[in-house]
Write an enzyme that holds these catalytic residues in place. Structure first.
Site, PDB file in Angstrom:
ATOM      1  N   HIS A   1       0.916  -1.320  -0.024  1.00 24.20           N
ATOM      2  CA  HIS A   1       0.107  -0.160  -0.103  1.00 24.20           C
ATOM      3  C   HIS A   1       0.811   1.066   0.209  1.00 24.20           C
ATOM      4  O   HIS A   1       1.946   1.300   0.529  1.00 24.20           O
ATOM      5  CB  HIS A   1      -0.914   0.051   1.158  1.00 24.20           C
ATOM      6  CG  HIS A   1      -0.200   0.089   2.687  1.00 24.20           C
ATOM      7  ND1 HIS A   1       0.390   1.259   3.081  1.00 24.20           N
ATOM      8  CD2 HIS A   1       0.173  -0.861   3.292  1.00 24.20           C
ATOM      9  CE1 HIS A   1       0.767   0.876   4.095  1.00 24.20           C
ATOM     10  NE2 HIS A   1       0.878  -0.423   4.500  1.00 24.20           N
ATOM     11  N   ASN A   2       0.464   2.111  -0.720  1.00 25.69           N
ATOM     12  CA  ASN A   2       0.945   3.745  -0.665  1.00 25.69           C
ATOM     13  C   ASN A   2       2.258   3.635  -1.300  1.00 25.69           C
ATOM     14  O   ASN A   2       3.126   4.587  -1.383  1.00 25.69           O
ATOM     15  CB  ASN A   2       1.119   4.088   0.645  1.00 25.69           C
ATOM     16  CG  ASN A   2      -0.521   4.667   1.088  1.00 25.69           C
ATOM     17  OD1 ASN A   2      -0.991   3.886   1.899  1.00 25.69           O
ATOM     18  ND2 ASN A   2      -0.771   5.771   0.847  1.00 25.69           N
TER      19      ASN A   2
END
Length: 338
Positions: free
Chosen positions: A234-235
């Site tokens: 994620h991210n």
């Protein structure tokens, strides 16, 4: 296709039998008289006299004496020839009767939707995009033009994909990131409400996963190529034209800048940064928040500059000899004491 026609397509010169009909592409060592092969190294050039290939793709320096098409990049030229001799089947526009398509989905007239595909509400699919059998595309997802989704691709809600993407079987885009908050009664899920954005000309290998951001965006830049079994946490932010080999995993918040090359089975910790043009050798480990500098080549765990890594390997290889020498010295000392 004749040798002369192939040369014309490559905008290259040729020597030898221009009328020879080439029907296939094969490795140098197994090519037959109607195959084309390429010379990609000095070793291959040295072995070429034993090859039965009807035509060779080679650099201008390759010796004369047989049917040759001369190009600056033989391997790249062969990729173009493969496209000529083995064209992809044409897309048959329309949706298979077994596909399930939300009423408000917008699908271009030239797109193809395969058997048992599921297209969610608000999805937009661009011109000439092909969605294979049993694919699932979540609500609000955007697919550009000329994309290819092979069978069993899963795209969660609100994922954006650019033009000419190729998604291989089993890849998953937009699943929840691995985000949990520890409390007195154990771990509680941190809601993953971000998005995934994928640029143009991206290829994602079979069974690879790109997680949605917890907040914000997980971003994959134009021209990125991911091998099979790659995990993007994620991210993460992946720049343009990055190449990542199989079984590599990126933890949350990793930044990989343009043109970096990451080998297979590499592990990268949270919020590490891989700067432009850096090269990570296969199997290396990058610690949390570590920065690999622009153009640097690293290897090992923890990842270190290649020269340093090789020196440490050399030192390790000397340990058995040193151990014997120390044992001999200790023996002499003990004998001297007695």
């Amino acid at each position: 296709m004749r040798v002369a026609e192939i040369a014309e397509h490559l905008k290259a010169g040729f020597e030898g039998a221009g009328d020879l009909d080439i029907t296939g592409v094969a490795p140098l060592e197994s090519a037959g008289p109607y195959d084309i092969a390429f010379i990609g190294s000095r070793k291959a050039a040295a072995q070429s006299d034993r090859s039965l290939a009807g035509c060779l793709l080679a650099t201008p320096e390759f010796p004369a004496g047989r049917t040759v098409i001369r190009v600056a990049d033989p391997r790249g030229g062969l990729a173009s020839v493969i496209g000529l001799l083995y064209p992809q089947p044409a897309i048959v526009a329309g949706a298979h009767p077994t596909a399930v398509i939300a009423p408000d989905a917008e699908i271009a007239p030239s797109a193809a939707i395969g058997p048992h595909a599921v297209i969610g509400p608000g999805v937009r699919i661009g011109e000439r995009t092909s969605v294979g059998p049993n694919c699932s595309i979540g609500a609000g997802t955007r697919l550009g033009a000329d994309c290819t989704l092979h069978a069993h691709v899963t795209i969660y809600d609100h994922v954006s994909i650019g033009n000419r993407a190729v998604l291989h079987s089993g890849c998953v885009l937009g699943a929840d990131g691995f985000g949990f908050v520890r409390g007195p009664e154990g771990y509680r899920k941190f809601p993953q409400i971000g998005r995934v954005e994928i640029g143009d000309d991206v290829e994602i290998g079979a069974n690879s996963c790109i997680d949605r951001a917890a907040l914000g965006v997980t971003r994959i830049g134009d021209g990125v190529k991911l091998d099979n079994l790659v995990h993007i946490g994620h991210n993460c932010s992946i720049g343009r034209h990055v190449v990542i080999a199989a079984q590599t995993g990126l933890s949350g918040g990793v930044v990989v800048e343009d043109y970096a090359v990451i080998g297979g089975q590499v592990g990268i910790g949270d919020k590490a940064r891989i700067e432009t043009g850096a090269v990570l050798g296969s199997g290396c480990g990058v610690l949390t928040s570590k920065i690999i500098r622009k153009g640097q080549v690293v290897w090992g765990t923890p990842a270190r500059p290649l020269k340093e890594h090789l020196e440490q390997l050399a030192n390790l290889s000397r340990l058995p000899k040193l151990r014997k020498e120390i044992a001999a010295i200790e023996k002499k000392l003990s004998e001297g004491e007695t």
